[in-house]
Design a protein around this motif. Sequence first.
Motif, short mmCIF file in Angstrom:
data_model
loop_
_atom_site.label_atom_id
_atom_site.label_comp_id
_atom_site.label_asym_id
_atom_site.label_seq_id
_atom_site.Cartn_x
_atom_site.Cartn_y
_atom_site.Cartn_z
N TYR A 39 0.84 -1.19 0.00
CA TYR A 39 0.00 0.00 0.00
C TYR A 39 0.88 1.25 0.00
CZ TYR A 39 -3.92 -3.03 1.12
OH TYR A 39 -4.87 -4.01 1.07
N LEU A 40 0.60 2.17 -0.90
CA LEU A 40 1.28 3.46 -0.95
C LEU A 40 0.23 4.53 -0.76
CD1 LEU A 40 3.59 2.82 -4.03
CD2 LEU A 40 4.16 2.59 -1.62
N ASP A 50 -1.19 15.41 -1.66
CA ASP A 50 -2.26 14.59 -2.19
C ASP A 50 -2.57 13.46 -1.21
OD1 ASP A 50 -3.75 14.13 -4.88
OD2 ASP A 50 -3.09 12.15 -4.25
N ASN A 51 -3.77 12.95 -1.25
CA ASN A 51 -4.14 11.84 -0.37
C ASN A 51 -4.55 10.60 -1.16
OD1 ASN A 51 -6.47 13.12 -1.26
ND2 ASN A 51 -7.56 12.88 0.66
N THR A 52 -4.06 10.49 -2.38
CA THR A 52 -4.32 9.32 -3.21
C THR A 52 -3.68 8.08 -2.58
OG1 THR A 52 -4.29 10.73 -5.17
CG2 THR A 52 -4.06 8.37 -5.54
N ALA A 53 -4.33 6.95 -2.72
CA ALA A 53 -3.79 5.69 -2.20
C ALA A 53 -3.83 4.63 -3.31
CB ALA A 53 -4.60 5.22 -1.00
N TRP A 74 -1.08 -1.69 -10.25
CA TRP A 74 -1.47 -0.79 -9.16
C TRP A 74 -2.96 -0.48 -9.22
CZ3 TRP A 74 1.58 -0.12 -5.21
CH2 TRP A 74 2.95 -0.28 -5.38
N GLU A 75 -3.64 -0.71 -8.12
CA GLU A 75 -5.08 -0.42 -8.01
C GLU A 75 -5.24 0.91 -7.29
OE1 GLU A 75 -8.97 -2.16 -5.60
OE2 GLU A 75 -7.10 -3.30 -5.60
N LEU A 76 -6.00 1.81 -7.87
CA LEU A 76 -6.30 3.09 -7.24
C LEU A 76 -7.36 2.85 -6.17
CD1 LEU A 76 -5.77 6.14 -7.26
CD2 LEU A 76 -7.61 6.34 -8.94
N LEU A 77 -7.09 3.25 -4.94
CA LEU A 77 -8.01 3.07 -3.82
C LEU A 77 -8.74 4.37 -3.52
CD1 LEU A 77 -5.56 1.19 -1.41
CD2 LEU A 77 -7.16 0.19 -3.05
N TYR A 114 -7.96 1.35 6.75
CA TYR A 114 -8.46 0.93 5.44
C TYR A 114 -8.74 -0.55 5.48
CZ TYR A 114 -8.99 -0.11 0.54
OH TYR A 114 -9.52 -0.53 -0.65
N SER A 115 -9.95 -0.91 5.12
CA SER A 115 -10.34 -2.31 5.04
C SER A 115 -10.46 -2.71 3.59
CB SER A 115 -11.68 -2.53 5.75
OG SER A 115 -12.19 -3.81 5.43
#
Length: 128
Positions: A39-40, A50-53, A74-77, A114-115
């Motif tokens: 997780y990044l 930014d608060n992108t995960a 990479w999946e954008l959360l 984060y779940s």
Amino acid sequence: TCTSTVEVLSSETGQWSTLAPLPFARRLMSTAISNGRCYLIGGSYQKGVDNTAFSAPLPLLMESAHPSPSSAVWELLPNCPLYGSAAAELGGCVLALGGQKPGSSVASTDVYLYSRNSKSWRRTTAVN
């Protein structure tokens, strides 16, 4: 400098390997490993914070260290409610702690969890 490059250090060889690049260039992200995923979270880019995960399965990331890595791993959360936070793993979930809330210059004591099951962040006990 912002970059989309992701690297991993092998504890066995002491060598760095380049993994699948991020879809967006970043710097100063926090990182956690949980349930076989990397997780990044957050960081900054040329125009600000930014608060992108993002997350990616570790086996697929490790395969991407070989020829022609793809950013598709990479999946954008959902965005993390904090930026500039630390990250940690606890009980199969990823925590984002401290940092700041978007639009604020005040340090936060909030902790968000984060779940992967619910694909969402939820506020939990604050850090005091």
